[in-house]
Design a protein around this motif. Structure first.
Motif, PDB file in Angstrom:
ATOM      1  N   LEU A 177      -7.700  12.875  11.939  1.00 45.77           N
ATOM      2  CA  LEU A 177      -8.435  11.723  12.491  1.00 45.77           C
ATOM      3  C   LEU A 177      -9.640  11.344  11.881  1.00 45.77           C
ATOM      4  O   LEU A 177      -9.949  10.122  11.695  1.00 45.77           O
ATOM      5  CB  LEU A 177      -8.635  12.099  13.963  1.00 45.77           C
ATOM      6  N   ALA A 178     -10.291  12.287  11.179  1.00 42.70           N
ATOM      7  CA  ALA A 178     -11.609  12.015  10.247  1.00 42.70           C
ATOM      8  C   ALA A 178     -11.332  11.302   9.065  1.00 42.70           C
ATOM      9  O   ALA A 178     -11.949  10.308   8.756  1.00 42.70           O
ATOM     10  CB  ALA A 178     -12.291  13.285   9.992  1.00 42.70           C
ATOM     11  N   VAL A 179      -9.976  11.635   8.579  1.00 42.75           N
ATOM     12  CA  VAL A 179      -9.725  10.958   7.353  1.00 42.75           C
ATOM     13  C   VAL A 179      -9.289   9.363   7.744  1.00 42.75           C
ATOM     14  O   VAL A 179      -9.765   8.425   7.025  1.00 42.75           O
ATOM     15  CB  VAL A 179      -8.507  11.821   6.462  1.00 42.75           C
ATOM     16  N   ASP A 180      -8.667   9.263   8.756  1.00 39.75           N
ATOM     17  CA  ASP A 180      -8.096   7.951   9.278  1.00 39.75           C
ATOM     18  C   ASP A 180      -9.173   7.170   9.496  1.00 39.75           C
ATOM     19  O   ASP A 180      -9.062   5.916   9.200  1.00 39.75           O
ATOM     20  CB  ASP A 180      -7.086   8.227  10.380  1.00 39.75           C
ATOM     21  N   THR A 181     -10.208   7.787  10.138  1.00 40.40           N
ATOM     22  CA  THR A 181     -11.212   7.004  10.748  1.00 40.40           C
ATOM     23  C   THR A 181     -11.952   6.230   9.524  1.00 40.40           C
ATOM     24  O   THR A 181     -12.480   5.091   9.352  1.00 40.40           O
ATOM     25  CB  THR A 181     -12.220   7.861  11.512  1.00 40.40           C
ATOM     26  N   ILE A 182     -12.515   7.379   8.335  1.00 45.79           N
ATOM     27  CA  ILE A 182     -12.953   6.677   7.482  1.00 45.79           C
ATOM     28  C   ILE A 182     -12.286   5.743   6.379  1.00 45.79           C
ATOM     29  O   ILE A 182     -12.803   4.780   6.152  1.00 45.79           O
ATOM     30  CB  ILE A 182     -13.676   8.126   6.559  1.00 45.79           C
ATOM     31  N   ALA A 183     -11.016   6.111   6.387  1.00 43.93           N
ATOM     32  CA  ALA A 183     -10.138   5.170   5.569  1.00 43.93           C
ATOM     33  C   ALA A 183     -10.079   3.726   6.100  1.00 43.93           C
ATOM     34  O   ALA A 183     -10.185   2.742   5.684  1.00 43.93           O
ATOM     35  CB  ALA A 183      -8.575   5.646   5.713  1.00 43.93           C
ATOM     36  N   ALA A 184     -10.217   3.603   7.587  1.00 40.44           N
ATOM     37  CA  ALA A 184     -10.477   2.253   8.238  1.00 40.44           C
ATOM     38  C   ALA A 184     -11.264   1.622   7.918  1.00 40.44           C
ATOM     39  O   ALA A 184     -11.433   0.436   7.604  1.00 40.44           O
ATOM     40  CB  ALA A 184     -10.103   2.503  10.033  1.00 40.44           C
ATOM     41  N   GLN A 185     -12.777   2.345   8.025  1.00 46.75           N
ATOM     42  CA  GLN A 185     -13.829   1.647   7.936  1.00 46.75           C
ATOM     43  C   GLN A 185     -14.010   1.295   6.264  1.00 46.75           C
ATOM     44  O   GLN A 185     -14.505   0.285   6.015  1.00 46.75           O
ATOM     45  CB  GLN A 185     -14.926   2.495   8.140  1.00 46.75           C
ATOM     46  N   LEU A 186     -13.340   2.016   5.338  1.00 48.95           N
ATOM     47  CA  LEU A 186     -13.270   1.697   4.012  1.00 48.95           C
ATOM     48  C   LEU A 186     -12.417   0.372   3.690  1.00 48.95           C
ATOM     49  O   LEU A 186     -12.937  -0.449   2.920  1.00 48.95           O
ATOM     50  CB  LEU A 186     -12.707   2.727   3.104  1.00 48.95           C
ATOM     51  N   GLU A 187     -11.438   0.316   4.551  1.00 54.95           N
ATOM     52  CA  GLU A 187     -10.673  -0.703   4.566  1.00 54.95           C
ATOM     53  C   GLU A 187     -10.979  -2.072   4.918  1.00 54.95           C
ATOM     54  O   GLU A 187     -11.122  -3.365   4.448  1.00 54.95           O
ATOM     55  CB  GLU A 187      -9.239  -0.659   4.984  1.00 54.95           C
ATOM     56  N   ALA A 188     -11.965  -1.709   5.865  1.00 51.14           N
ATOM     57  CA  ALA A 188     -12.659  -3.011   6.659  1.00 51.14           C
ATOM     58  C   ALA A 188     -13.955  -3.476   5.831  1.00 51.14           C
ATOM     59  O   ALA A 188     -14.389  -4.663   6.143  1.00 51.14           O
ATOM     60  CB  ALA A 188     -13.350  -2.593   8.028  1.00 51.14           C
ATOM     61  N   GLN A 224      -3.296  -0.618   5.166  1.00 51.01           N
ATOM     62  CA  GLN A 224      -4.016  -1.093   6.518  1.00 51.01           C
ATOM     63  C   GLN A 224      -3.762  -0.546   7.767  1.00 51.01           C
ATOM     64  O   GLN A 224      -4.138  -0.576   8.745  1.00 51.01           O
ATOM     65  CB  GLN A 224      -3.355  -2.615   6.545  1.00 51.01           C
ATOM     66  N   ALA A 225      -2.684   0.668   7.642  1.00 48.84           N
ATOM     67  CA  ALA A 225      -2.513   1.365   9.054  1.00 48.84           C
ATOM     68  C   ALA A 225      -3.485   1.965   9.548  1.00 48.84           C
ATOM     69  O   ALA A 225      -3.813   2.075  10.941  1.00 48.84           O
ATOM     70  CB  ALA A 225      -1.401   2.489   8.809  1.00 48.84           C
ATOM     71  N   PRO A 226      -4.568   2.714   9.189  1.00 44.75           N
ATOM     72  CA  PRO A 226      -5.833   3.138   9.748  1.00 44.75           C
ATOM     73  C   PRO A 226      -6.858   2.027  10.351  1.00 44.75           C
ATOM     74  O   PRO A 226      -6.976   2.141  11.324  1.00 44.75           O
ATOM     75  CB  PRO A 226      -6.850   3.991   8.356  1.00 44.75           C
ATOM     76  N   LEU A 227      -6.739   0.727   9.756  1.00 47.32           N
ATOM     77  CA  LEU A 227      -7.369  -0.205  10.394  1.00 47.32           C
ATOM     78  C   LEU A 227      -6.708  -0.715  11.630  1.00 47.32           C
ATOM     79  O   LEU A 227      -7.248  -1.401  12.363  1.00 47.32           O
ATOM     80  CB  LEU A 227      -7.541  -1.159   9.226  1.00 47.32           C
TER      81      LEU A 227
END
Length: 487
Positions: A410-421, A351-354
């Motif tokens: 940052l690109a990976v982290d941003t997409i990971a956040a959206q996938l988790e959401a 959940q860290a990226p989110l």
């Protein structure tokens, strides 16, 4: 600091003072209070604490009710609530005095709290009343109680086709669905739309995977509608719902059943129900007591930033913003709040990226006062990219350019956040294609990023990218990332 999605979206509750006023205005509780104040040494009650029949006309007159059977029934109902809610104390008759002996009634301990207690005290009384009314709503209706009385004077409940647990489970399931429909609008249920009774009945009868309902299922929905019509009529006076009953002209003589509406019929004639703000509070309280995760906006205002970012991770946007605003209002200094948010945003868990995404959104609410704290993490490998984006959006001067490794991270982290959401698929696809298109040779480099979600993000990009060539490059990069991770 990880979090799991709550069972239900967060509710937006009124203040306790507003809810207490609503509770005292509920018709049934208001009548119960009036009868409790009316009762005195001469009030006559039966063995079960009920007003004796001879007292009902006077009680109905005191309440301004009609001098008929309906008025007497409503007065009796209000008296029962007064007893159940502790507004009246009843002393049972002395058994030695014979079967026709009568008891007495005195003011209950809770009566003084109606005007002299706190809003929480009033709501506690109302909740006791809600439990009593809920029990009444699930009780069977007797055409002739005398038929159920045995030779020894006891009631033969086994002869009834009635399962109290099943009845309570049915009503709670319906109320739970009504609660979900109310809070599921993204705003916590502040202005819910009325729900058609057929749709509410179908929500607990029709299986989720069923296409066209069978005749048997439609018949069950029809029967459920009529059960709910009776039950919501009982529940409305305690103030948890606004209810428009089924139009009696639609009732079929045989069994007094009503068929589910056809598409071209006026759906409102089949009953409409809406949860009130007081009902939202009451149902949430019952859910919490039953162990259901039913959050409310404001729950996190007194907690740390880690609990805040974890808690709002899966909230709708409007609810998350409100929760953060309440949290910030409890913090003294903006810079300290910003530092706390940034510290809570670190981590390598799922959940860290989110959390970092919500941290960035929370910092936007803090405003320019957060700049010193944000500049303090420019060199942080997890927060440096977030800090640069935030400062650029603020229009701050002297923002250093990020190294290429930070851009890919940052690109990976941003997409990971959206996938988790688990957000909108079209928006996510646009994000994937936008980030991949910003850099030539994106997939040749991104698989090397030291981020826990790199391989998962690349696999998702392979599924989502509309360009078949780019999608293939993403899948190949994901394979490299996983191979690298194993070695």
């Amino acid at each position: 600091m990880s979090a799991e999605p709550p069972t239900l979206p967060p509710a937006r509750l009124r203040t306790e003072a507003e809810l207490a006023r609503d509770a005292l205005a509920a018709p049934l509780l208001a009548r119960a209070v009036r009868l409790a104040r009316w009762a005195g040494p001469g009030t006559r009650v039966g063995a079960g604490g009920e007003l004796v029949d001879a007292q009902l006309p006077a009680a109905a007159e005191h309440l301004g009710l009609a001098a008929d059977e309906d008025g007497a029934a409503e007065a009796s109902e209000a008296w029962r609530l007064a007893v159940d809610a502790g507004l009246v104390d009843v002393e049972d008759p002395d058994e030695a005095a014979g079967p026709d002996a009568e008891g007495t009634a005195t003011a209950g301990e809770n009566l003084a709290l109606v005007t002299g207690g706190s809003p929480k005290d009033v709501l506690s009384i109302w909740l006791d009343g809600l439990e009593a009314v809920h029990a009444d709503a699930t009780a069977p209706v007797f055409d002739d109680l005398a038929d159920l009385v045995g030779e020894d004077g006891s009631i033969d409940f086994e002869s009834l086709d009635w399962d109290p647990e099943a009845e309570a489970e049915f009503l709670d399931g319906v109320l739970g669905n009504l609660y979900l429909l109310t809070v599921g609008d993204g705003h916590g249920g502040t202005d819910p739309a009325p729900v058609p009774l057929p749709a509410l009945a179908a929500s607990v009868i029709v299986p989720d995977d069923m296409g066209e309902p069978t005749d048997d299922i439609l018949e069950q929905v029809s029967e459920a509608m009529m059960r709910l019509d009776d039950q919501f009529r009982v529940l409305e006076p305690i103030g948890i719902v606004e209810y428009r009953p089924v139009d009696e002209a639609l009732l079929v003589e045989e069994g007094e059943d009503a068929a589910p509406p056809a598409d071209d019929e006026d759906i409102t004639r089949y009953g409409m129900v809406k949860l009130t703000p007081l009902g939202l509070y009451g149902l949430r309280t019952r859910m919490l007591e039953a162990g259901v995760d039913a959050p409310a906006i404001g729950d996190l205002a007194d907690k740390g930033a880690d609990a805040l970012l974890g808690g709002v991770a899966y909230y709708p946007e409007a609810a998350a913003r409100s929760e953060v605003e309440l949290w910030l209002a409890r913090r003294g200094g903006a810079d300290g709040a910003a530092a706390e948010l940034l510290a809570a945003a670190r981590g390598t868990d799922r959940q860290a990226p989110l959390r970092r995404l919500h941290c960035q959104q929370a910092l936007a609410l803090v405003g320019a006062e957060a700049e010193p704290a944000v500049r303090g993490v420019l060199d942080d490998p997890e927060l440096g990219g977030l800090a640069r984006v935030w400062l650029a959006e603020l229009g701050a001067a002297g923002v250093p350019a990020p190294p290429e490794s930070m851009i890919f991270w940052l690109a990976v982290d941003t997409i990971a956040a959206q996938l988790e959401a688990d957000g909108d698929l079209d928006e996510l696809q646009g994000l994937v294609e936008g980030l991949a298109g910003q850099h030539s040779g994106f997939f040749d480099e991104v698989w090397r990023v030291e981020h826990p979600a790199t391989a998962d993000v690349l696999e998702a990009m392979g599924r989502l990218h509309s360009d078949k060539k780019k999608a293939k490059e993403a899948r190949k990069a994901a394979f490299k990332a996983r191979s690298r991770k194993r070695t």
